[in-house]
Design an enzyme around this catalytic site. Sequence first.
Site, PDB file in Angstrom:
ATOM      1  N   THR A  12      -8.019   4.194   1.483  1.00 59.00           N
ATOM      2  CA  THR A  12      -7.206   5.301   2.005  1.00 59.00           C
ATOM      3  C   THR A  12      -6.184   5.753   0.960  1.00 59.00           C
ATOM      4  O   THR A  12      -5.320   6.568   1.264  1.00 59.00           O
ATOM      5  CB  THR A  12      -6.458   4.879   3.289  1.00 59.00           C
ATOM      6  OG1 THR A  12      -5.696   3.704   2.982  1.00 59.00           O
ATOM      7  CG2 THR A  12      -7.408   4.569   4.420  1.00 59.00           C
ATOM      8  N   ALA A 242       4.116   0.057  -0.878  1.00 60.75           N
ATOM      9  CA  ALA A 242       3.202   0.784   0.003  1.00 60.75           C
ATOM     10  C   ALA A 242       2.421   1.796  -0.812  1.00 60.75           C
ATOM     11  O   ALA A 242       2.787   2.111  -1.939  1.00 60.75           O
ATOM     12  CB  ALA A 242       3.999   1.488   1.106  1.00 60.75           C
ATOM     13  N   LYS A 243       1.356   2.309  -0.174  1.00 63.56           N
ATOM     14  CA  LYS A 243       0.486   3.238  -0.899  1.00 63.56           C
ATOM     15  C   LYS A 243       1.249   4.478  -1.352  1.00 63.56           C
ATOM     16  O   LYS A 243       0.896   5.110  -2.325  1.00 63.56           O
ATOM     17  CB  LYS A 243      -0.686   3.645  -0.014  1.00 63.56           C
ATOM     18  CG  LYS A 243      -1.736   2.561   0.000  1.00 63.56           C
ATOM     19  CD  LYS A 243      -2.962   2.910   0.810  1.00 63.56           C
ATOM     20  CE  LYS A 243      -3.914   1.730   0.779  1.00 63.56           C
ATOM     21  NZ  LYS A 243      -4.815   1.638   1.883  1.00 63.56           N
ATOM     22  N   ARG A 244       2.314   4.817  -0.620  1.00 63.21           N
ATOM     23  CA  ARG A 244       3.054   6.039  -0.996  1.00 63.21           C
ATOM     24  C   ARG A 244       3.915   5.843  -2.251  1.00 63.21           C
ATOM     25  O   ARG A 244       4.358   6.811  -2.842  1.00 63.21           O
ATOM     26  CB  ARG A 244       3.897   6.529   0.187  1.00 63.21           C
ATOM     27  CG  ARG A 244       4.915   5.530   0.644  1.00 63.21           C
ATOM     28  CD  ARG A 244       5.645   5.984   1.901  1.00 63.21           C
ATOM     29  NE  ARG A 244       6.459   4.894   2.401  1.00 63.21           N
ATOM     30  CZ  ARG A 244       6.019   3.932   3.181  1.00 63.21           C
ATOM     31  NH1 ARG A 244       4.762   3.924   3.571  1.00 63.21           N
ATOM     32  NH2 ARG A 244       6.810   2.958   3.568  1.00 63.21           N
TER      33      ARG A 244
END
Length: 271
Positions: A12, A242-244
């Site tokens: 994702t 986190a991915k962000r």
Amino acid sequence: MSIVTRFAPSPTGYLHLGHAYSAWMAWTRADIFRLRLEDIDTTRCRPEYADAILEDLRWLGLDWDGEVRVQSQHFPEYALALGSLQERGLLYPCFCTRAEIARAQSAPHGVEGVYPGTCRALSAEIRAARIASGAPYALRLNVAAARRCVGALRFFEENTGWVEAEPERLGDVVLARKDTPSSYHLCVVHDDALQGITHVIRGEDLREATHIHVLLQALLGLPTPLYAHHHLLTDASGKRLAKRDKAATLREMRAAGTKPEEILQQFEASA
Ligand code: GLU
């Protein structure tokens, strides 16, 4: 006995340092290291992220054994497992919207993050009528009924010892939805068994999920591997990566000239 571990990312987003640490923790312990792409949520996963994950792992030197297991190519297998639970009457349709669930959880006796069980008590007639009317629904596991089938359960957690499984801590989890015909919980236990995983090494954010996984393994006649839950890497301010956090992706680090050895040294120091 060979130690078989795995890394099972969901494509994702791009791999960040926290994911890579998890992959390394599993890789470094393995005689056999398996890779699995958990891409069942086709609304959020993207093939370009899947390709990037493989490329980033190779760049870091974390090579895997055998084929990559791509979950989205195996929906019929998960449907069989789901069907076996349904035949035993362990699943029920849940028609609640996210907003209804959030309201019930914030009520005086509600528990945050745990489904309040609203649809568990619906009669067979009401269920059938609502399904016939085309109302969307998810399938939830009736954890209390499932428990009665299998009795007490435990798992071995490295650095802790034997742990009594308490799957009710997560409530009646969703095992299938319209847009995701089988859930993470079901697919993960199915594939850990299929890939012969002896040691599940993953972040401590998934410790609670282990309680449900052990219940599903017992219901589906699958072996329970040993579990190890490692601490999560944090940024300089102590916040979980986190991915962000774009700066912490392996892509960005590579572009900024970071060498794989430097990252692996950081992992060694954090372990
Ligand atoms: N696919 C899950 C994730 O990316 C990890 C599953 C697991 O390690 O059990 O968070």
